[in-house]
Write a protein that holds these residues in place. Structure first.
Motif, PDB file in Angstrom:
ATOM      1  N   PRO A 144       0.820  -1.210   0.000  1.00 36.93           N
ATOM      2  CA  PRO A 144       0.000   0.000   0.000  1.00 36.93           C
ATOM      3  C   PRO A 144       0.857   1.266   0.000  1.00 36.93           C
ATOM      4  O   PRO A 144       1.947   1.287   0.575  1.00 36.93           O
ATOM      5  CB  PRO A 144      -0.789  -0.100   1.302  1.00 36.93           C
ATOM      6  N   ALA A 145       0.343   2.286  -0.619  1.00 41.64           N
ATOM      7  CA  ALA A 145       1.031   3.577  -0.640  1.00 41.64           C
ATOM      8  C   ALA A 145       1.037   4.162   0.767  1.00 41.64           C
ATOM      9  O   ALA A 145       0.046   4.084   1.490  1.00 41.64           O
ATOM     10  CB  ALA A 145       0.346   4.523  -1.608  1.00 41.64           C
ATOM     11  N   VAL A 171       6.327   4.916   0.279  1.00 35.40           N
ATOM     12  CA  VAL A 171       6.332   3.474   0.055  1.00 35.40           C
ATOM     13  C   VAL A 171       5.211   3.204  -0.935  1.00 35.40           C
ATOM     14  O   VAL A 171       4.179   3.849  -0.902  1.00 35.40           O
ATOM     15  CB  VAL A 171       6.060   2.704   1.368  1.00 35.40           C
ATOM     16  N   GLY A 172       5.418   2.217  -1.779  1.00 35.03           N
ATOM     17  CA  GLY A 172       4.419   1.859  -2.778  1.00 35.03           C
ATOM     18  C   GLY A 172       4.952   2.159  -4.171  1.00 35.03           C
ATOM     19  O   GLY A 172       5.565   3.197  -4.393  1.00 35.03           O
ATOM     20  N   GLY A 173       4.789   1.227  -5.070  1.00 35.74           N
ATOM     21  CA  GLY A 173       5.266   1.403  -6.435  1.00 35.74           C
ATOM     22  C   GLY A 173       6.696   0.934  -6.608  1.00 35.74           C
ATOM     23  O   GLY A 173       7.318   0.377  -5.705  1.00 35.74           O
ATOM     24  N   LYS A 180      11.567  -4.707  -5.732  1.00 40.69           N
ATOM     25  CA  LYS A 180      11.757  -3.491  -6.527  1.00 40.69           C
ATOM     26  C   LYS A 180      10.497  -3.059  -7.275  1.00 40.69           C
ATOM     27  O   LYS A 180      10.345  -1.896  -7.620  1.00 40.69           O
ATOM     28  CB  LYS A 180      12.886  -3.688  -7.541  1.00 40.69           C
ATOM     29  N   ASP A 181       9.595  -4.010  -7.519  1.00 42.72           N
ATOM     30  CA  ASP A 181       8.346  -3.685  -8.212  1.00 42.72           C
ATOM     31  C   ASP A 181       7.272  -3.179  -7.263  1.00 42.72           C
ATOM     32  O   ASP A 181       6.170  -2.838  -7.705  1.00 42.72           O
ATOM     33  CB  ASP A 181       7.826  -4.913  -8.967  1.00 42.72           C
ATOM     34  N   GLY A 182       7.561  -3.167  -5.960  1.00 38.48           N
ATOM     35  CA  GLY A 182       6.575  -2.702  -4.988  1.00 38.48           C
ATOM     36  C   GLY A 182       5.626  -3.784  -4.528  1.00 38.48           C
ATOM     37  O   GLY A 182       4.585  -3.502  -3.950  1.00 38.48           O
TER      38      GLY A 182
END
Length: 176
Positions: free
Chosen positions: A45-46, A59-61, A151-153
């Motif tokens: 989650p962002a 955080v996120g993405g 790395k892809d979140g």
């Protein structure tokens, strides 16, 4: 007769709408189970929080390096137990992975958190969650709770008390 067709049309529209809502509800439940934080295979989650260093971290993405997202408080004995290992592993592998230590400030004293950061000489960003946004986003029930994010979140693992040798092995695997 015309009235029957109108009633039939309204019933069909309402039935279609009910089916559509049921399908949407099922899709939403499949994406993130209710009452459960992010699980392996789901996107992290962002989250955006300020840190002791004055910067704001997200955080996120997608990211440049894998991330260990650590939720902790200064009064938490297991958090204190894993702190030296987190500091050592970060210092050793900071070129391969990031650590964001999120202090659950809504349940902690800022002075105590600052003292713990100094005591264990944290070199990684220490984020401050004054409003409990991380608890809402990640739905963790206990601390420490750690999320290993690629790395892809995507969340790879949810860990509670970290076993240093296991984490070191995962850092090496993820940084290849």
């Amino acid at each position: 007769m015309k009235r029957n067709w109108i009633i039939m049309g309204v019933i069909l529209i309402m039935a279609g709408f009910a089916v559509y809502q049921a399908v949407q509800t099922q899709q939403n439940k499949a994406a993130v189970p209710e009452g459960v934080g992010p699980q392996p295979g789901l996107a992290a989650p962002a989250l955006e929080l300020p840190a002791f260093d004055g910067q704001t971290y997200k955080v996120g993405g997608k990211r440049d390096k894998p991330l260990l997202l650590n939720f902790w408080a200064s009064w938490c004995t297991p958090c204190r137990d894993e702190a030296p290992d987190l500091a050592r592993l970060y210092n050793q592998y900071k070129d391969r992975f990031d650590v964001y230590a999120v202090n659950v400030t809504v349940q902690d004293e800022i002075a105590n958190a600052r003292d713990m950061v100094k005591e264990f000489d944290f070199k990684f960003p220490v984020l401050l969650d004054y409003q409990g946004r991380s608890m809402d986003a990640y739905q963790y029930k206990a601390i420490p709770t750690n999320y290993l994010i690629d790395k892809d979140g995507t969340v790879l693992e949810v860990l509670h008390v970290i076993e240093p040798k296991y984490l070191e092995k995962r850092i090496i695997e993820l940084s290849k």
